[in-house]
Design a protein around this motif. Structure first.
Motif, short mmCIF file in Angstrom:
data_model
loop_
_atom_site.label_atom_id
_atom_site.label_comp_id
_atom_site.label_asym_id
_atom_site.label_seq_id
_atom_site.Cartn_x
_atom_site.Cartn_y
_atom_site.Cartn_z
N TYR A 17 0.93 2.65 8.76
CA TYR A 17 1.77 2.99 9.91
C TYR A 17 3.23 2.60 9.70
O TYR A 17 4.13 3.37 9.98
N MET A 18 3.41 1.42 9.19
CA MET A 18 4.78 0.95 9.03
C MET A 18 5.55 1.81 8.05
O MET A 18 6.69 2.17 8.27
N LYS A 19 4.83 2.18 6.98
CA LYS A 19 5.47 3.02 5.97
C LYS A 19 5.81 4.39 6.56
O LYS A 19 6.87 4.96 6.30
N LEU A 20 4.90 4.87 7.40
CA LEU A 20 5.11 6.17 8.04
C LEU A 20 6.38 6.15 8.87
O LEU A 20 7.21 7.07 8.83
N VAL A 21 6.52 5.08 9.62
CA VAL A 21 7.71 4.96 10.45
C VAL A 21 8.96 4.81 9.57
O VAL A 21 10.01 5.39 9.85
#
Ligand SMILES: [Zn+2]
Ligand SMILES: [Zn+2]
Ligand SMILES: [Zn+2]
Lengths: 436, 426
Positions: A17-21
Motif C-alpha cells: 500500500y505504501m509503495k502504491l501511494v
C-alpha cells in the motif's frame, strides 16, 4: 503478451500500500482527495442543505412569480442570423413570459441583419441592435445591456436551446438569497452523439459542470458563469459597467461581481443545451482560448484578489487559489510527477502507465455512476457513455493537460491572448497597453 | 389648371367621336404650354393668317377618320380602348408614351388616355391599357415603376421615416460610441457633460481622444419622441396626399409604367370599332371561355380517333353587328347577345358548347351528329335570330352567316377553328 500480464500482476502483488501511494502520489494527494473525497462530502452536504431549505426555496419561487419581473435576454453575436429565428421561437415556449429579447449583431457580413430586422418587425425580437463595424463580444453585450430595461439580464448564446422552465429557474435564486449577484445555468451537450470528440466532451461536461459546479457553488468558490446561459442583476451590472474585453470575459465578469461582495450561484435546474466543437482541432482551438484567460485574468488583471488589502475577501481568495492550484500549479506538478516516475521508476514504467490507466478509469467510472443521482436529468442515457469512459484518461489526462500547458506558456511569455482574432485588433491593443 | 387645358379636356374627353376627334390648333402667344396640351393638339399657328397652312393637316386627319367605324362598346373599358385607338389612328400615331407630369394623379400621363379621367381616377388608365395589351391591341415596353396608395390608388405620396412601433415621425437619431479600452458602448449623450465639450466614458471616466484610436461610432440609434422606444431600423411610410392614409411602403401597390405601341390588330380594331373586351363576353350565361372551348375540341378530336362518331364545329357570324351595336346602348347590346346565346342553346344538346370568338362570331360544337343534321340545326338558328333582330330593331336587315365543319381527326383543333372563321372573311 500473456507473459506481460503475468509480470504485471506479480508486480502488482509485490507492491504494498505504501509503495502504491508513493508511486501514485499525484493521484492520491491531489485528485482523489479533491475530486472523490471532497466532492462526495460536498454533494451530501449540498443535498442536506437543500432539504433544510426546501421551504425557503418554495418561498423564493412564489416571490418570483408574484413579482414576475421584466427580464432582458441579450444575445450578442456575429453571423448568427440562422440561429436567431429558432432561438426566438423556442423562447416563446418558455414558462416565463415577461421577457424582452435583445439581439446584438456585431458586424455580421451575412444575411443576419435582414433576418433580424424581419423578426423585429414581426415582434419576435423586442430590439435589434447592430454595429456596422465589429467591436468584439464584450462591446456587443454591453450595447444590449445599455438598452435593456429588465430587472435581470440573461446572457444567451444564439446557438443554444433551453428547457421550457430554464428562464424561470435561473431567476428564482435571486429571490432565495439577496446576496446572489449572478446565477449560472447548467450547460449540457446537445450533440453528444455527433462524434467521439463530442461524446468525450459530454462526459466532461456532466462531470465538471453538472456536478463540479454544484460543488464549487456550494463551497462558495464557483468561478465561471458560461456565456451560454447566465443571469445577472441589472443594478449590479450597472455598477460594474458590464463586460470588459475578452477572451475569458465570462470568468472576468464573475470576478468583478464577486469583488463587489456578491455571491455567484450555480443553478442545476436551469438547463441549457449547447453544441460543442465536433472535431479535436476545433476543440483545441477553443480550449487554448479558454485556458489563456486563467493567466490573463487570475494572475494579471485580478491579481489583487491575492493581496491582503482592505478589499480582501477570503472567499474570493480561496476561489482563486483553488483555480490557480488545480490548473496552473498542478499542471506544473504533474510534469514533476512525470520526471519522478521516469527517473526513479524507469524499470517499472510500463506497469505504472497501465496501473495509472486503470486507476483513473476506475476513478472516472466511480464518479460517473455514483454522482449521477445528484445530477439534473438523472435518467439521461448514461449507458451510452459507459463504454467511452476509459478514453477519458487520454482525453482529460493527456490531451487537455497538454493544451493547458501550451496555453499557459504562450500567455505567460507572449501574452498571446491579445493577438487572438476573437477580438478586433483595435480593442486588443488597448487592453494590452492597460494591462487588462 | 390653365384655361387651354380646360377647353382641351372638354373636347378630347368627350365621348362623342364627332367632338373628341376634332382637329385642334393652338393660336400661340408667348406662353409656354403644358406637355399635355402639346400632345393633344394638332399643331400651332402664330396668327390667323396661317390657318391655310394647317388645312392639309386637317385633311389628312379627316381622311383617317373616314376609315373608322363608330360603334357602341359593351363596357366602359372597351369604350375607352376604342376611343384611344380612334384618337391614335386618326393622328397616325403609333405610340402611346407616358410623360412625367406633375398634374397627373399617378405622376405619369398617357395623353390620349389620361385626358378622359379626373385627377383622382387617373390610375384607371393603367388598368385599361393593361386590358388593351392583353387583347393584343398594343405591345408594350417597360419604362418605369410607380407606387400607388393602397386605399385610393392615388400616386401623390409623401415618404417619411417613422417609428416602427407607433408610426410617429417624431424620431431623432444619435450616434453610438464604442470606447475600446473598457468595451463600453452607448449613445453619445452618455459621454457628454454639462461643463465642456469633452466626451468622457461613463464606465471608466477616461476622456475620448481620437476616433478610430480609442473609440469609434459603430452605428446610430433612434429614439421616438412620442412613445420613447429605441430602435435602429427606422420604418418608411408613405402618406397619401389624396386620401390621407398612411401606409407602410410594402403595402403600396406597385404598377409598371409602360410605353405602348399599337399593333396591327389595334389598327384593325380602330377601323372596325372596338366593341368588347374578352372579359365582357366571357361572362354570358350558357357560354364557355374561348380557351375552354378550344381544349374541349381538342379532346373531342382525340376521342373521335377511337370511335366512329361524327362531330362538328360551327360558326355564326353577324357581319354588320358593329352597325347594329352603334344604334343601341350597351344594355340593349347585352340583352341581344343574351337572347342570341339562348336561341343557340335551345337548339343544341346540353353537352354541346358555345363560345364567343369575338363580339361578332359565335362558335358552337355539335358532337355525335351527322354534319348534314348539324347544318340544318344552324340554318334554323340563323332564321330565328334574323327574325328576332328584324322585329326588335325597326326592320334592321342583319347580315348573318354561318358555316359548319366536320371535325377531322388528322388536323389540329386550332387549325379547324381557324377554318371556321376563315369562311367569313370575304
Ligand atoms: Zn390614398
Ligand atoms: Zn471607457
Ligand atoms: Zn414611437
Amino acid at each position: 503478451m500473456v507473459e506481460f500480464w503475468d509480470d504485471f500482476f506479480s508486480y502488482l502483488a509485490s507492491v504494498g500500500y505504501m509503495k502504491l501511494v508513493r508511486i501514485f502520489w499525484f493521484y492520491f494527494l491531489f485528485e482523489f482527495f479533491r475530486y472523490i473525497f471532497l466532492e462526495t462530502l460536498a454533494l451530501f452536504s449540498w443535498k442536506f442543505k437543500q432539504r433544510v431549505n426546501r421551504k425557503a426555496l418554495q418561498e423564493a419561487r412564489k416571490l418570483m412569480w408574484d413579482e414576475s419581473p421584466l427580464v432582458s435576454i441579450i444575445v450578442p453575436g456575429k453571423n448568427e442570423g440562422k440561429h436567431i429565428f429558432k432561438l426566438a421561437q423556442s423562447l416563446r415556449e418558455q414558462t416565463y413570459k415577461n421577457y424582452e429579447l435583445i439581439i446584438i449583431d456585431d458586424g455580421s457580413d451575412d444575411a443576419t441583419p435582414e433576418i433580424c430586422k424581419n423578426l423585429e418587425r414581426n415582434g419576435m425580437i423586442t430590439l435589434f441592435l447592430r454595429n456596422d463595424v465589429r467591436g468584439g463580444k464584450a462591446s456587443a453585450a454591453n450595447l444590449g445591456l445599455r438598452f435593456a430595461k429588465g430587472k435581470y439580464i440573461i446572457h444567451l448564446d444564439a446557438d443554444c436551446s433551453y428547457d421550457r422552465d430554464a428562464i424561470e429557474n435561473i431567476i428564482i435564486p435571486f429571490y432565495f438569497d439577496q446576496r446572489i449577484g449572478a446565477v449560472g445555468g447548467n450547460v449540457m451537450v446537445r450533440n453528444y452523439k455527433e462524434s467521439l470528440c463530442t461524446t468525450l466532451q459530454a462526459i466532461e461536461y456532466t462531470d465538471t459542470i453538472s456536478v463540479g459546479r454544484i460543488v464549487t457553488s456550494h463551497l462558495g468558490i464557483y468561478r465561471v458563469i458560461s456565456g451560454a446561459f447566465g443571469a445577472f442583476r441589472s443594478d449590479v451590472m450597472q455598477r460594474i459597467g458590464g463586460w470588459d474585453i475578452g477572451p475569458g470575459l465570462d470568468g472576468d465578469i464573475t470576478v468583478k461581481i464577486r469583488k463587489l461582495g456578491y455571491k455567484i450561484h450555480f443553478e442545476p435546474l436551469a438547463v441549457c443545451l449547447t453544441s460543442v466543437p465536433n472535431t479535436f482541432r476545433k476543440l483545441i482551438k477553443q480550449r487554448l482560448r479558454w485556458d489563456k484567460s486563467l493567466i490573463r485574468f487570475r494572475l494579471r488583471k485580478h491579481r489583487d484578489v491575492f493581496l491582503p488589502n482592505q478589499s480582501f475577501k477570503l472567499g474570493n481568495f480561496v476561489s482563486f487559489a483553488e483555480n490557480v492550484t488545480y490548473n496552473l500549479v498542478l499542471n506544473i506538478f504533474w510534469y514533476g510527477y512525470l520526471f519522478d516516475m521516469i527517473f526513479n521508476y524507469s524499470s517499472q514504467l510500463k506497469y505504472i502507465i497501465i496501473m495509472n490507466f486503470f486507476l483513473y478509469t476506475l476513478n472516472n467510472y466511480f464518479k460517473f455512476i455514483l454522482f449521477s443521482p445528484f445530477r439534473e436529468r438523472k435518467h439521461a442515457p448514461i449507458h451510452y457513455f459507459l463504454i467511452y469512459i476509459p478514453l477519458m484518461v487520454f482525453y482529460f489526462g493527456y490531451l487537455l493537460r497538454l493544451v493547458r500547458s501550451v496555453a499557459y506558456l504562450s500567455e505567460i511569455f507572449f501574452k498571446a491572448s491579445y493577438k487572438d482574432p476573437w477580438n478586433p485588433a483595435k480593442t486588443s491593443r488597448h487592453a494590452k497597453e492597460m494591462g487588462l | 389648371m390653365n384655361y387651354t387645358l380646360h377647353i382641351l379636356k372638354k373636347i378630347r374627353g368627350h365621348l362623342n367621336p364627332e367632338l373628341y376627334l376634332k382637329p385642334i390648333f393652338l393660336l400661340k402667344g408667348n406662353e409656354k404650354h403644358d406637355p399635355l396640351v402639346n400632345n393633344l393638339t394638332d399643331g400651332v399657328i402664330y396668327s390667323l393668317d396661317q390657318v391655310k397652312l394647317v388645312i392639309p393637316v386637317m385633311e389628312q386627319i379627316y381622311l383617317k377618320v373616314a376609315d373608322l367605324s363608330f360603334t357602341r362598346s359593351l363596357s366602359f373599358e372597351a369604350q375607352m380602348i376604342d376611343k384611344i385607338l380612334n384618337m391614335m389612328y386618326s393622328r397616325d400615331k403609333k405610340e402611346l408614351e407616358p410623360i412625367p407630369y406633375f398634374n397627373s394623379g399617378i405622376g405619369y400621363s398617357f395623353p390620349e388616355a389620361s385626358i378622359n379621367f379626373g385627377y383622382m381616377d387617373e390610375w384607371q388608365v393603367l388598368d385599361i391599357l393593361d386590358i388593351a395589351e392583353k387583347e393584343g391591341l398594343f405591345a408594350s415596353e417597360y419604362l418605369d415603376r410607380i407606387y400607388l396608395c393602397n386605399n385610393c390608388s392615388g400616386g401623390f405620396l409623401s415618404y417619411r421615416e417613422v417609428c416602427p412601433h407607433c408610426a410617429s415621425t417624431n424620431a431623432s437619431s444619435e450616434d453610438l460610441i464604442h470606447h475600446f479600452p473598457c468595451a463600453f458602448i452607448g449613445p453619445i449623450s452618455d459621454f457628454k457633460n454639462e461643463i465642456d465639450n469633452q466626451l468622457n466614458c461613463p464606465k471608466c471616466n477616461k476622456m475620448l481622444r481620437h476616433i478610430g484610436v480609442d473609440y469609434d461610432k459603430p452605428s446610430i440609434i433612434y429614439t421616438c419622441g412620442k412613445c420613447n422606444s429605441k430602435f435602429q431600423d427606422i420604418s418608411v411610410r408613405a402618406k397619401c396626399m389624396m386620401c390621407t392614409k398612411d401606409a407602410e411602403v410594402q403595402y403600396l401597390i406597385p404598377r409598371d409604367v409602360k410605353m405602348y405601341r399599337m399593333t396591327k390588330k389595334g389598327e384593325t380594331s380602330a377601323q372596325t370599332g372596338y366593341i368588347s373586351t374578352s372579359k365582357d363576353i366571357e361572362e354570358f350565361i350558357g357560354t364557355v371561355k374561348l380557351e375552354t372551348f378550344k381544349t374541349m375540341i381538342k379532346y373531342e378530336i382525340e376521342r373521335l380517333k377511337q370511335t366512329d362518331y361524327n362531330s362538328n364545329i360551327a360558326g355564326i357570324y353577324l357581319k354588320n353587328a358593329g352597325e347594329l351595336y352603334s344604334m343601341i346602348g350597351a344594355s340593349s347590346q347585352r340583352a341581344l347577345l343574351r337572347d342570341l346565346v339562348e336561341i343557340v342553346r335551345r337548339n343544341i344538346r346540353s353537352s354541346d358548347l358555345i363560345t364567343f370568338q369575338n363580339v361578332n362570331i359565335v362558335l358552337v360544337s355539335l358532337n355525335e351528329i351527322p354534319t348534314k343534321v348539324a347544318d340544318n340545326i344552324l340554318k334554323e338558328i340563323i332564321n330565328i335570330i334574323s327574325r328576332l333582330i328584324k322585329q326588335n330593331f325597326k326592320n334592321f336587315d342583319v347580315d348573318i352567316r354561318y358555316s359548319v365543319h366536320q371535325l377531322n381527326t388528322r388536323l389540329s383543333h386550332e387549325l379547324q377553328i381557324q377554318q371556321v372563321t376563315k369562311d367569313f372573311v370575304d
